[in-house]
Motif scaffolding. Structure first.
Motif, PDB file in Angstrom:
ATOM      1  N   CYS A  95      -7.801   3.448   6.141  1.00 48.01           N
ATOM      2  CA  CYS A  95      -7.317   2.342   5.316  1.00 48.01           C
ATOM      3  C   CYS A  95      -5.820   2.515   5.095  1.00 48.01           C
ATOM      4  O   CYS A  95      -5.282   3.631   5.210  1.00 48.01           O
ATOM      5  CB  CYS A  95      -8.044   2.262   3.983  1.00 48.01           C
ATOM      6  N   ASN A  96      -5.160   1.414   4.816  1.00 41.71           N
ATOM      7  CA  ASN A  96      -3.762   1.500   4.425  1.00 41.71           C
ATOM      8  C   ASN A  96      -3.467   0.481   3.340  1.00 41.71           C
ATOM      9  O   ASN A  96      -4.246  -0.440   3.114  1.00 41.71           O
ATOM     10  CB  ASN A  96      -2.824   1.352   5.616  1.00 41.71           C
ATOM     11  N   ALA A  97      -2.343   0.692   2.688  1.00 37.77           N
ATOM     12  CA  ALA A  97      -1.943  -0.208   1.616  1.00 37.77           C
ATOM     13  C   ALA A  97      -0.423  -0.216   1.516  1.00 37.77           C
ATOM     14  O   ALA A  97       0.215   0.839   1.631  1.00 37.77           O
ATOM     15  CB  ALA A  97      -2.544   0.228   0.284  1.00 37.77           C
ATOM     16  N   ASP A  98       0.126  -1.399   1.322  1.00 35.39           N
ATOM     17  CA  ASP A  98       1.563  -1.563   1.127  1.00 35.39           C
ATOM     18  C   ASP A  98       1.816  -1.590  -0.371  1.00 35.39           C
ATOM     19  O   ASP A  98       1.450  -2.548  -1.043  1.00 35.39           O
ATOM     20  CB  ASP A  98       2.048  -2.845   1.797  1.00 35.39           C
ATOM     21  N   ILE A  99       2.425  -0.520  -0.856  1.00 38.26           N
ATOM     22  CA  ILE A  99       2.526  -0.293  -2.297  1.00 38.26           C
ATOM     23  C   ILE A  99       3.978  -0.230  -2.754  1.00 38.26           C
ATOM     24  O   ILE A  99       4.803   0.430  -2.109  1.00 38.26           O
ATOM     25  CB  ILE A  99       1.786   1.001  -2.684  1.00 38.26           C
ATOM     26  N   ARG A 100       4.239  -0.909  -3.863  1.00 33.33           N
ATOM     27  CA  ARG A 100       5.568  -0.853  -4.492  1.00 33.33           C
ATOM     28  C   ARG A 100       5.490   0.116  -5.658  1.00 33.33           C
ATOM     29  O   ARG A 100       4.720  -0.097  -6.602  1.00 33.33           O
ATOM     30  CB  ARG A 100       5.966  -2.251  -4.965  1.00 33.33           C
ATOM     31  N   GLY A 101       6.295   1.165  -5.572  1.00 29.47           N
ATOM     32  CA  GLY A 101       6.222   2.190  -6.607  1.00 29.47           C
ATOM     33  C   GLY A 101       6.774   1.727  -7.948  1.00 29.47           C
ATOM     34  O   GLY A 101       6.151   1.898  -9.002  1.00 29.47           O
ATOM     35  N   MET A 102       7.936   1.138  -7.895  1.00 30.88           N
ATOM     36  CA  MET A 102       8.579   0.590  -9.083  1.00 30.88           C
ATOM     37  C   MET A 102       8.891  -0.870  -8.794  1.00 30.88           C
ATOM     38  O   MET A 102       8.962  -1.300  -7.655  1.00 30.88           O
ATOM     39  CB  MET A 102       9.862   1.352  -9.411  1.00 30.88           C
TER      40      MET A 102
END
Length: 121
Positions: A95-102
């Motif tokens: 699985c993958n995910a495009d994540i914004r940390g801040m």
């Protein structure tokens, strides 16, 4: 630190079903697209399905009508329901995910560790 943890792989006979789960944990602002890829022995990793934050989905032609991707935003989890499995679906599923940390940071793509799916004929 963001982590993606997968579960649900295993051995199944052709025609059977499996459900994969992938949960994102850690501290982050938002998740955009979440998806599943797979890699068969000796082959390149390929896209299986993806779902964006608004719910739109896209599937590889080889799994259309058999696999369903969904997500639970409250749980930061993406699922892959796999029905009518075929031996050619065998592989390691990531699985993958495009994540914004801040809030004002760029998205980064994170990957899970992979889970083995084996379909016997």
């Amino acid at each position: 630190q963001v982590q993606l943890v997968e579960s649900g792989g295993g051995l199944v006979q052709a025609g059977g079903s499996l459900r994969l789960s992938c949960a994102a944990s850690g501290s982050f602002f938002s998740i955009n697209a979440m998806g599943w890829y797979r890699q068969a022995p000796g082959k390149q990793r390929e896209l299986v399905a993806v779902v964006i934050s608004g719910g739109s989905t896209n599937y590889a032609d080889s799994v259309k009508g058999r696999f369903t991707i969904s997500r639970d935003n409250a749980k930061n989890t993406v699922y892959l329901q796999m029905n009518s499995l075929k031996p050619e679906d065998t592989g390691v599923y990531y699985c993958n995910a495009d994540i914004r940390g801040m809030r004002y940071e760029r998205e980064q793509r994170y990957w899970g560790q992979g889970t083995q799916v084996t379909v016997s004929s």
